[in-house]
Design an enzyme around this catalytic site. Structure first.
Site, PDB file in Angstrom:
ATOM      1  N   VAL A  36      16.820  40.626  30.728  1.00  0.00           N
ATOM      2  CA  VAL A  36      16.466  40.108  32.064  1.00  0.00           C
ATOM      3  C   VAL A  36      17.566  39.220  32.658  1.00  0.00           C
ATOM      4  CG1 VAL A  36      13.967  40.282  31.708  1.00  0.00           C
ATOM      5  CG2 VAL A  36      15.130  38.109  31.198  1.00  0.00           C
ATOM      6  N   TYR A  63      12.970  23.483  28.414  1.00  0.00           N
ATOM      7  CA  TYR A  63      11.846  24.397  28.664  1.00  0.00           C
ATOM      8  C   TYR A  63      10.972  23.863  29.809  1.00  0.00           C
ATOM      9  CZ  TYR A  63       7.941  27.563  27.486  1.00  0.00           C
ATOM     10  OH  TYR A  63       6.950  28.525  27.519  1.00  0.00           O
TER      11      TYR A  63
HETATM   12  N1  LIG Z   1       2.980  31.283  23.621  1.00  0.00           N
HETATM   13  C1  LIG Z   1       2.721  30.230  24.353  1.00  0.00           C
HETATM   14  O1  LIG Z   1       2.096  29.258  23.902  1.00  0.00           O
HETATM   15  C2  LIG Z   1       3.144  30.176  25.777  1.00  0.00           C
HETATM   16  C3  LIG Z   1       2.638  29.158  26.592  1.00  0.00           C
HETATM   17  C4  LIG Z   1       3.040  29.083  27.917  1.00  0.00           C
HETATM   18  C5  LIG Z   1       3.937  30.010  28.411  1.00  0.00           C
HETATM   19  N2  LIG Z   1       4.425  30.987  27.595  1.00  0.00           N
HETATM   20  C6  LIG Z   1       5.377  31.924  28.175  1.00  0.00           C
HETATM   21  O2  LIG Z   1       4.844  33.225  28.029  1.00  0.00           O
HETATM   22  C7  LIG Z   1       5.920  34.165  27.932  1.00  0.00           C
HETATM   23  C8  LIG Z   1       5.720  35.043  26.707  1.00  0.00           C
HETATM   24  O3  LIG Z   1       5.680  34.220  25.592  1.00  0.00           O
HETATM   25  P1  LIG Z   1       5.182  34.723  24.155  1.00  0.00           P
HETATM   26  O4  LIG Z   1       4.638  33.526  23.498  1.00  0.00           O
HETATM   27  O5  LIG Z   1       4.382  35.953  24.293  1.00  0.00           O
HETATM   28  O6  LIG Z   1       6.618  35.028  23.494  1.00  0.00           O
HETATM   29  P2  LIG Z   1       7.123  36.111  22.416  1.00  0.00           P
HETATM   30  O7  LIG Z   1       8.336  35.507  21.813  1.00  0.00           O
HETATM   31  O8  LIG Z   1       6.011  36.561  21.540  1.00  0.00           O
HETATM   32  O9  LIG Z   1       7.540  37.332  23.357  1.00  0.00           O
HETATM   33  C9  LIG Z   1       8.608  37.216  24.252  1.00  0.00           C
HETATM   34  C10 LIG Z   1       9.231  38.593  24.433  1.00  0.00           C
HETATM   35  O10 LIG Z   1      10.277  38.443  25.409  1.00  0.00           O
HETATM   36  C11 LIG Z   1      11.382  39.202  24.979  1.00  0.00           C
HETATM   37  N3  LIG Z   1      12.612  38.651  25.542  1.00  0.00           N
HETATM   38  C12 LIG Z   1      13.223  37.484  25.212  1.00  0.00           C
HETATM   39  N4  LIG Z   1      14.378  37.361  25.887  1.00  0.00           N
HETATM   40  C13 LIG Z   1      14.481  38.448  26.684  1.00  0.00           C
HETATM   41  C14 LIG Z   1      15.458  38.895  27.599  1.00  0.00           C
HETATM   42  N5  LIG Z   1      16.579  38.187  27.821  1.00  0.00           N
HETATM   43  N6  LIG Z   1      15.265  40.059  28.235  1.00  0.00           N
HETATM   44  C15 LIG Z   1      14.139  40.815  27.988  1.00  0.00           C
HETATM   45  N7  LIG Z   1      13.196  40.453  27.122  1.00  0.00           N
HETATM   46  C16 LIG Z   1      13.369  39.271  26.465  1.00  0.00           C
HETATM   47  C17 LIG Z   1      11.372  39.087  23.456  1.00  0.00           C
HETATM   48  O11 LIG Z   1      12.115  40.145  22.853  1.00  0.00           O
HETATM   49  C18 LIG Z   1       9.872  39.147  23.163  1.00  0.00           C
HETATM   50  O12 LIG Z   1       9.439  40.474  22.930  1.00  0.00           O
HETATM   51  C19 LIG Z   1       7.192  33.343  27.940  1.00  0.00           C
HETATM   52  O13 LIG Z   1       7.708  33.272  29.253  1.00  0.00           O
HETATM   53  C20 LIG Z   1       6.719  31.981  27.489  1.00  0.00           C
HETATM   54  O14 LIG Z   1       7.591  30.948  27.919  1.00  0.00           O
HETATM   55  C21 LIG Z   1       4.054  31.087  26.295  1.00  0.00           C
END
Ligand SMILES: NC(=O)c1ccc[n+]([C@@H]2O[C@H](COP(=O)([O-])OP(=O)(O)OC[C@H]3O[C@@H](n4cnc5c(N)ncnc54)[C@H](O)[C@@H]3O)[C@@H](O)[C@H]2O)c1
Length: 255
Positions: free
Chosen positions: A65, A154
């Site tokens: 991305v 973050y």
């Molecule tokens: N898990 C939480 O508690 C939480 C809370 C609030 C927000 N979020 C947000 O939710 C989203 C997903 O988080 P998650 O916990 O499912 O994470 P995760 O690490 O399980 O999944 C993230 C995915 O994004 C992909 N990714 C990372 N960098 C990338 C790039 N440069 N280009 C394309 N793909 C890329 C990774 O390969 C992975 O498959 C994120 O934006 C995170 O900040 C998560």
């Protein structure tokens, strides 16, 4: 009764894991053809295979991305395959731990590049194909709304995603395109595991307990909790919502 994303084409970024994978599966279940975009080709292929197994329509796309040319190519491939584009879920994200005193420039930049620049670049690329009635859902975090210790980059990056969402909502309303942001509380995924362990001084269980006290509802989030909110915002049921900040966080930010 027709499905909630019937005849829609959706792109979910970061769909190879965690919340993105759950959302891709949920969108497909509700009738969308889903382009599953991830940095990891294997992870994207796995999610696409899970959708195929349920007789859904999926296309695995490997792209970073942070890279405009890769995104244009991937998004064009999705449109060529499915014949349009109606939903973009800018979910891909990475975390960064540390206070301002101990965050490196590299880590700061990596965090902004994926979370903020990634959201900008994916949106710009997708907008070449999106028309009236389309929806963009951005992924923020409670960390974009309140301070979280040792999460400086973050928090700043997710705050920027919230601001960007409001700006996009105003710019795109005349085109009939809605833009909203989800700010989830803690969901136990691979992204959060190291953060939770650090909060427990290396002990994951202790980190979970220390986190849980911040959640009035008495549990952390599950990926499906967030996927369901994304589904609603992506669907026509949210037709009067744009520029909204939606907080599936078990009451964490209500305190
Ligand atoms: N898990 C939480 O508690 C939480 C809370 C609030 C927000 N979020 C947000 O939710 C989203 C997903 O988080 P998650 O916990 O499912 O994470 P995760 O690490 O399980 O999944 C993230 C995915 O994004 C992909 N990714 C990372 N960098 C990338 C790039 N440069 N280009 C394309 N793909 C890329 C990774 O390969 C992975 O498959 C994120 O934006 C995170 O900040 C998560």
């Amino acid at each position: 009764m027709s499905k909630r994303l019937q005849d829609k084409v959706a792109i979910v970024t970061g769909a190879g894991s965690g919340i993105g994978q759950a959302a891709a599966l949920r969108f497909a279940e509700e009738g969308a053809a889903v382009a599953v975009l991830d940095l990891s080709p294997e992870a994207a292929a796995t999610t696409a295979m899970l959708i195929d197994k349920e007789d859904g329509q999926a296309l695995a796309l490997a792209a970073d991305v942070r890279k405009a040319d890769e995104l244009d190519e991937a998004i064009d491939a999705a449109v060529a395959e499915f014949g349009g584009l109606h939903v973009l879920y800018n979910n891909a994200g990475v975390d960064s731990r540390g206070s301002v005193a101990d965050t490196s420039e590299e880590d700061w930049e990596r965090c902004f590049a994926v979370n903020v620049t990634g959201t900008f670049l994916c949106s710009r690329s997708a907008l070449r194909h999106m028309g009236r009635g389309s929806a963009i859902v951005n992924q923020g975090s409670v960390a974009g709304l309140v301070g979280v210790p040792n999460f400086a980059a973050y928090c700043a990056a997710k705050g920027a995603v919230v601001s960007l969402t409001r700006s996009m909502a105003l710019d795109l309303a005349p085109r009939g395109i809605r833009v909203n942001v989800i700010c989830p509380g803690t969901v136990f995924t691979p992204l959060m595991e190291p953060m939770l362990a650090a909060r427990g001084d290396g002990d994951l269980q202790l980190g979970l307990e220390r986190t849980l006290v911040k959640y009035p509802i008495g549990r952390l989030g599950q990926v499906e909790d967030i996927a369901n909110v994304a589904l609603f915002l992506a669907s026509d049921e949210a037709a009067f919502m744009t520029g909204s900040v939606v907080t599936p966080d078990g009451g964490m930010t209500a305190q």
